[in-house]
Structures are given as structure tokens and as C-alpha cells.
Design a protein around this motif. Structure first.
Motif, PDB file in Angstrom:
ATOM      1  N   TYR A   1       8.190  12.006   3.017  1.00  0.00           N
ATOM      2  CA  TYR A   1       7.441  10.861   2.654  1.00  0.00           C
ATOM      3  C   TYR A   1       6.027  11.220   2.823  1.00  0.00           C
ATOM      4  O   TYR A   1       5.441  11.545   3.922  1.00  0.00           O
ATOM      5  CB  TYR A   1       7.792   9.875   3.831  1.00  0.00           C
TER       6      TYR A   1
ATOM      7  N   TYR B   1      13.047  11.715  -1.064  1.00  0.00           N
ATOM      8  CA  TYR B   1      11.503  12.060  -1.379  1.00  0.00           C
ATOM      9  C   TYR B   1      10.853  10.618  -1.476  1.00  0.00           C
ATOM     10  O   TYR B   1      11.308  10.031  -2.543  1.00  0.00           O
ATOM     11  CB  TYR B   1      11.094  13.084  -2.320  1.00  0.00           C
ATOM     12  N   SER B   2       9.622  10.249  -0.887  1.00  0.00           N
ATOM     13  CA  SER B   2       9.079   9.064  -1.317  1.00  0.00           C
ATOM     14  C   SER B   2       7.504   9.393  -1.482  1.00  0.00           C
ATOM     15  O   SER B   2       7.038  10.156  -0.361  1.00  0.00           O
ATOM     16  CB  SER B   2       8.956   7.848  -0.689  1.00  0.00           C
TER      17      SER B   2
ATOM     18  N   ALA C   1       3.394   6.862   0.057  1.00  0.00           N
ATOM     19  CA  ALA C   1       2.359   6.657   0.778  1.00  0.00           C
ATOM     20  C   ALA C   1       2.431   5.564   1.905  1.00  0.00           C
ATOM     21  O   ALA C   1       1.348   5.058   2.091  1.00  0.00           O
ATOM     22  CB  ALA C   1       1.174   6.633   0.047  1.00  0.00           C
ATOM     23  N   HIS C   2       3.517   5.185   2.278  1.00  0.00           N
ATOM     24  CA  HIS C   2       3.466   4.324   3.615  1.00  0.00           C
ATOM     25  C   HIS C   2       3.845   5.036   4.835  1.00  0.00           C
ATOM     26  O   HIS C   2       2.984   5.742   5.475  1.00  0.00           O
ATOM     27  CB  HIS C   2       4.493   3.079   3.282  1.00  0.00           C
ATOM     28  N   PHE C   3       4.980   5.121   5.054  1.00  0.00           N
ATOM     29  CA  PHE C   3       5.545   6.153   6.304  1.00  0.00           C
ATOM     30  C   PHE C   3       5.219   7.615   6.016  1.00  0.00           C
ATOM     31  O   PHE C   3       5.333   8.117   4.760  1.00  0.00           O
ATOM     32  CB  PHE C   3       7.137   6.133   6.516  1.00  0.00           C
TER      33      PHE C   3
ATOM     34  N   TYR D   1      -5.239   7.306   8.030  1.00  0.00           N
ATOM     35  CA  TYR D   1      -4.077   6.416   7.392  1.00  0.00           C
ATOM     36  C   TYR D   1      -4.718   5.511   6.385  1.00  0.00           C
ATOM     37  O   TYR D   1      -5.529   5.128   6.127  1.00  0.00           O
ATOM     38  CB  TYR D   1      -3.824   5.519   8.512  1.00  0.00           C
ATOM     39  N   GLY D   2      -3.884   5.644   5.186  1.00  0.00           N
ATOM     40  CA  GLY D   2      -3.958   5.152   3.968  1.00  0.00           C
ATOM     41  C   GLY D   2      -5.057   5.570   3.082  1.00  0.00           C
ATOM     42  O   GLY D   2      -5.624   4.895   2.138  1.00  0.00           O
TER      43      GLY D   2
ATOM     44  N   ARG E   1      -4.673   6.035  -0.797  1.00  0.00           N
ATOM     45  CA  ARG E   1      -4.547   4.809  -1.435  1.00  0.00           C
ATOM     46  C   ARG E   1      -5.945   4.161  -1.567  1.00  0.00           C
ATOM     47  O   ARG E   1      -6.381   3.451  -2.883  1.00  0.00           O
ATOM     48  CB  ARG E   1      -3.565   3.659  -0.977  1.00  0.00           C
TER      49      ARG E   1
END
Lengths: 390, 390
Positions: A155, A232-233, A236-238, A259-260, A263
């Protein structure tokens, strides 16, 4: 200093090359003697750093008699022209993954290298990571019994890193399939011996502002009965690096405060700004990353009859029937030492790695099969697979 | 003390009941008034502890006019007879998962409860866990956008816990499908709203000494587009509880020293010894577990458009576009408070939970579809699914 280093020409001085710089700089077995790049700043920076020749085109680079092998690190869709040019010039080739975007291009490239009698290596991919290499050896030794299942997932923030427009168009090799799934496929195929038989998959294109596949999940089975579960992701969160000892893909320690970040950096950015931001990640502009651990591509668990192997950035956790242990996978001196091992073995000792052109073509076939399975809702039989060498 | 507690009869005082004891003891809304068990020691222990009546058969228990509802905690294959007996007697029913082993039995049970006008609740399953309930609410609120993908996996020592012979025979409901997959299916269906459409799966029966499915991996898609990736291994090597804050399935803190304990305990044990060992885990013999956190069924990540939710034993980690946070899921006072909420709501307020008989039948359908898909190598369409209530 090695007495007779492999004299390497570099085609493309962008992000991919940047990620190889620490490995080239730390390894005396390979000498960068020339490069090709369209941007003058990049060529100047190369000449200043390595003292070689900077060419405007890959064709000129291939004609340089001082170059023995070419590292092709240009955008995906240009690989075919550049591999053909290098093969025609009789140079050995290290080409970035994916080998190509279309299977047709990949077939042409494999044939061209064969006809020219040059080695074609596809890499770096995370299948070269020392823990993957170690796990491959442990599994194929048979000491833990039969390999039954592999679970791999990752992820990341891939979709929100700065992109050129074509990197967000699937048909030109954009999205997570050709740039990211290819790593996971390479890792899983290497652990399982290469011969995938069938795959069933679903993909996700969930952000209309970046309309390409940003996620997928798949089940793939291998000759011999092993099944691989791959997920797969890139949305961009977890962040699954929390389960890789907080070490990032490139072996760097990750900080909580970020974090983040990917984005956030893109918010209110127009496409031109984004392309400009991307060029700050090329040679002569960007900075390199300090790796302290091996690279990785997210959590991987390989289940054998008598032990499960968990890959970490530092080695393999072995969970046996009644005892557990840890086997270190040495880091460095060059972060991507194993890629340079493969290059030197091929050019100096005529020994091919697992990750040949045929291998890269087989992994590319899986990328296309994921897209096809997701579109049709049916499992897809694989026809162009090949074995690992050992 | 609640003025009018639900007067509950317990059918079966084995392992399943044992796991409910701390919840019954901590909740005054339910009073255990009678029980049925074939072993006299268990009945005596029940009467001594709760002061109610111990019957030798479930039929006698069902005839007890003081009992309003029956908790059926007998082995899987007996559920059908006991549910029918309870329904005929007009008692509300809480039946352990899986509802039944065969779909035919499940259909008969659902019809019988409907005709008798009694509530049929299937549980406890981990879909009742407070973090699952909280995540279900968060997802269905729509605040994070559309639910796109769920990844759930669990690596345990299930296959090496003491077993009766039939618990290792798939056709009698043994193996990980009917006892373990059913939890994961329940969790995933609850998060995604229930209406699964299609599943593709592979199973593993890797230990000839315990010849039933000990592992599976599956992709399942839902109405609305969500895809679920589910993986389970009960072969006792890697333990995924390390990724659940080192909290075990029952909410207990796990100790490092216990590695390989289940397999070690079984070494050199003959089948009779194993059955005897199993009876040490029944009421009157075994000890209960001290939970300090909510129960769980392994790591679960739910990916929505604007956040990924990670379920932990204490709540939900929310990974948003640019910020992350944590929402607590209250623990206790009874560890399985939410199961008793469902029972009390049904019996006292005529309000059905998500986990009705129809729901349990739908989850059972998925278990059978996993076996069928693994056998045929094809995806299986699901026909008997139902929605969550909200």
C-alpha cells in the motif's frame, strides 16, 4: 578499483537513473563512461560527475565504441527503440522494468537481443532485493518442504507522486500495473520458480482525476501447485511499510511526520507544475536517498510445508513448526549490488541472471493478463512463462 | 440486575460455550436458566455455577417452559436437529456459526424459524466484534466515499488445536472453511453490505496427517463494485497477530514464549489422547481466557475513496487523504456484549440483527463456493446472498 570495470552507457538520466546512482557510485566493478539525455542540464551534470561523454540521443550513445553495455532508463514506451538500437550496436543491455508496454514490443526486443548475441537483463526490479534472493535460495533448497502459498501486498502513495501525463494513461504503460505490479509479479515469480499458469484479478481505477489503474488484487497459480495472492493500492492512505519495520521501498527509514505528503504536495497543482515537479527528481536536480536497509516491495509471506518465511528489509524471518529464527540478508556495500552482480556476470562471465528478456516478457504477460481478467471477469491462462535459472 | 433478563437455555457445554461464559457472567440482561449436555460432569458444573437445570438431551431442554431462548453450541453437524427442536418449541434461537454444514440443512432451519415465528440469530462470529460494527457504521455513513476493496487475512494454529476426528473431515464441516472462513466471510460481508456476487478461490490441504483444508485464499466481489481479498492459513507458522498489536483472537495479550505451542502439544499424541485433550477445554474442566481488548479475526483493511480503515482490537485507524486518526471501539463490560445486544433486541424488542438465519445461510453459501471454485478452477456465482439491515 576493479582492474577492468564494465564500461556502461546510460540512456536516460531521469528518476530511474537517480535511483541507481548510489549503487553505481558504491561499486567499482562498473564505470559510467557515457550517457544520453534530451536535457542539457542533465548531460552537463553527468559529464561533471563522471567525466564521460553526454550525448543528445541514444543512437549516438550506442555508437560509442568505448561503451560495452547500455543501461536503458528511458520512459517505458521508448524501451523498444532503445533496446533495438543497443542490440544492433552489439551492446549488452540492462533495461528498466517493464521490458516494454506491449507484448509485441517485448517479443521483438527478446528476438533482437538473441540475434545480436547480447545479454538482455530486465532490472532493477524488487526481485533483485537480497531478501528475495535469499528466500528464493531457501525455498528452492527444499529444506522447508514444498512451497504452497505466497501472499504479497503493498500500500503506497504511487498514484500521487508527480507524474507526466502519459504515466496516468494505461495504454502508454501508465498506472500501477506496468510500473508497480511488475515488481510484485517479478518477486512472486522468482520465489515460486517462474512458471505461472493462470491468473484471476480485479483492478481499481478509483480517482477520476488520475484515470488509470491505481490498485489491483489477484490470485495466480503456478506449476507445482503454489498459489500467489497479490494486492496493491497506490491510493496513498494506509501505508504497509509499518509492517516492514518502518523501512520504505528504497531501504530508507520512514518518518511519521510525512503522513499524506504526496497528496498534499499535489493539491492545487496544475499538470504543467506537476511535470516541472517531476523534473526536480532527475539527475542534476534531485537528491538521492540514503538507504540503510535492503529495498523491498511490501510485506511478503511465503508458506512452505515446514515453515513460513516472512521477508523483511533485513532478511528472512523463518517461522518453523516449533521454532522461529532469522537469517540476515546482507545490505550493501552498493544498495543494488545484486543488479550489478547480474550485469557483471553477464558481460564478463557470460552468465545470465533469472531476470532475462524472456523473464521480463513473462512478467509483462502477467500485467496484461491482470487487465484482461479484470475486464472479462474470467481467469486468464498464461502462455509465455519461463523458469528461474537455478 | 435487569428486572426481566432473557431466560436462556444452553445446548452444548463445550468449547463454544466456554468462550461465551465471560460474556454471560458479565451481562445481567441474560440469565442462564438451563442447559443440555451429554457429559454429566458438565451438567453438574453448570447447575453448581448457575443454579439452573441440567438436561441430558436438547429435546428436554427445549421443553422447559422457563426457557425463552436457546443458545445452540453443539457440534456443527447437530445444529439442524437442535434448531428444529427449538423452533418447534417456539423458542428464539442463537446458534453458533456455521449455521449448518449443508445448504439443505440451512434452508430447512431458516424456514422452520420463519414458520415458528422465532428469531434465528447466527453467532457469535467475529462480525459482531465492536471494531467491525464501528467500521460498518463508518463505511455505510458514506463519509469516506465509496468502499472499494477489503483485504482480510489471518494466520493461526487452528489446524493443530486439539480436534475430534470429524473436525478434520471436510464433509462433516471440519477444516478451516466451515469453522474459520465463515468468520472472515461474515466480517467482510458485513463491511461490504452483504450482497456478494461472485467468488474465485483456491484451497490448501497440505498436511496428510490432518487431511482437510487448512488454508484458502479468495477474491469475492460485491454488488456496488467492492472486491474482497480473503486469505487464511491455519498451519501455525507465521502468526498475523503480530500485526494486531500482539492481541489474540479472543482479545487476550499474547506472549512471545508460546511459539509453536499448539504443534508441540500434539507431537506424539494419538487420536484418543487428542479427543481427551479437547474435553479439557469444556465447561467444568477448562479455564476461561482473560480478554483485555475486543476480539478480532486478523488484520482487515477497508479501502474507501477518501480513507482506508484499519481494524485493530481497540478500534479503527482512519487513514485519510492528508490526515490520520483513531476511533475507539469500546471494550466490554461483557467481551461479547454485541452478541447479547442482538439476543436481547430480538427477544425483548423483536428487532433482528444483521446476522439472521438468512445471513448465516448466505455466509455458508460462500464457504461452499470456495470449495467449489477451488475444485473447478472457475469463479462461482452466488445466488443466496442477503443485505445487512441498515
Amino acid at each position: 578499483m576493479t582492474s577492468d570495470p564494465v564500461r556502461l552507457g546510460v540512456a536516460g538520466l531521469g528518476r530511474a537513473f537517480m535511483l541507481m546512482v548510489p549503487s553505481f557510485d558504491a561499486d567499482t566493478r562498473v564505470k559510467l563512461t557515457a550517457a544520453a539525455a534530451p536535457r542539457e542540464e542533465s548531460r552537463d551534470a553527468f559529464e561533471k560527475e563522471y567525466g564521460g561523454t553526454g550525448y543528445a540521443t541514444v543512437e549516438e550513445l550506442c555508437a560509442d565504441p568505448d561503451v560495452e553495455a547500455i543501461y536503458i532508463a528511458t520512459p517505458h514506451q521508448m524501451h523498444v527503440d532503445h533496446v533495438l538500437a543497443a542490440a544492433r550496436a552489439g551492446k549488452h543491455i540492462l533495461v528498466e522494468k517493464p521490458l516494454a508496454v506491449s507484448m509485441e514490443d517485448a517479443e521483438v526486443m527478446v528476438s533482437a537481443a538473441k540475434e545480436a548475441g547480447v545479454h538482455l537483463i530486465v532490472g532493477p526490479s524488487h526481485s533483485f532485493d537480497p531478501p528475495v534472493e535469499l528466500a528464493t535460495q531457501l525455498i528452492s533448497s527444499g529444506k522447508f518442504g514444498q512451497l504452497r502459498m505466497i501472499q504479497a501486498f503493498n500500500y503506497t502513495d504511487f498514484l500521487y507522486r508527480p507524474r507526466r501525463p502519459e504515466e496516468l494513461r494505461t495504454e502508454e504503460g501508465g498506472g500501477v500495473l506496468f510500473s508497480q505490479a511488475i515488481h510484485q509479479i517479478d518477486v512472486v515469480r522468482r520465489l515460486a520458480g517462474g512458471m505461472a499458469e493462470k491468473i484471476y484479478a480485479m483492478t481499481g481505477a478509483w480517482d477520476p482525476k488520475r484515470p488509470t489503474e491505481g490498485a489491483f488484487t489477484a490470485l495466480m497459480n503456478f506449476a507445482g501447485g503454489c498459489v500467489a495472492n497479490m494486492t496493491y493500492s497506490g491510493y496513498a492512505h494506509f501505508d504497509s511499510d509499518i509492517w516492514m519495520n518502518n523501512v520504505g521501498e528504497l531501504g530508507q527509514r520512514k518518518s511519521e511526520g510525512a503522513y499524506g505528503g504526496a497528496r498534499r504536495a499535489l493539491l492545487d497543482l496544475n499538470p504543467d507544475d506537476e511535470v516541472r515537479l517531476k523534473t526536480t527528481r532527475t539527475f542534476g536536480s534531485g537528491t538521492t536517498i540514503e538507504a540503510e536497509h535492503n529495498e523491498h516491495f511490501g510485506p511478503v509471506i511465503a508458506l512452505c510445508d515446514r515453515a513460513d518465511l516472512r521477508l523483511t528489509p533485513d532478511g528472512i524471518e523463518v517461522f518453523g513448526d516449533t521454532e522461529r529464527g532469522f537469517i540476515e540478508a546482507k545490505f550493501g556495500p552498493a544498495p543494488r549490488r545484486t543488479v550489478l552482480d547480474a550485469l557483471v556476470d553477464a558481460v564478463r562471465h557470460n552468465k545470465a541472471p533469472d531476470q532475462t528478456g524472456e523473464w521480463g516478457l513473462a512478467s509483462l504477460e502477467v500485467c496484461h493478463a491482470i487487465l484482461q481478467s479484470a475486464e472479462t471477469g474470467q481467469a486468464v491462462d498464461l502462455q509465455r512463462q519461463c523458469k528461474t535459472n537455478h
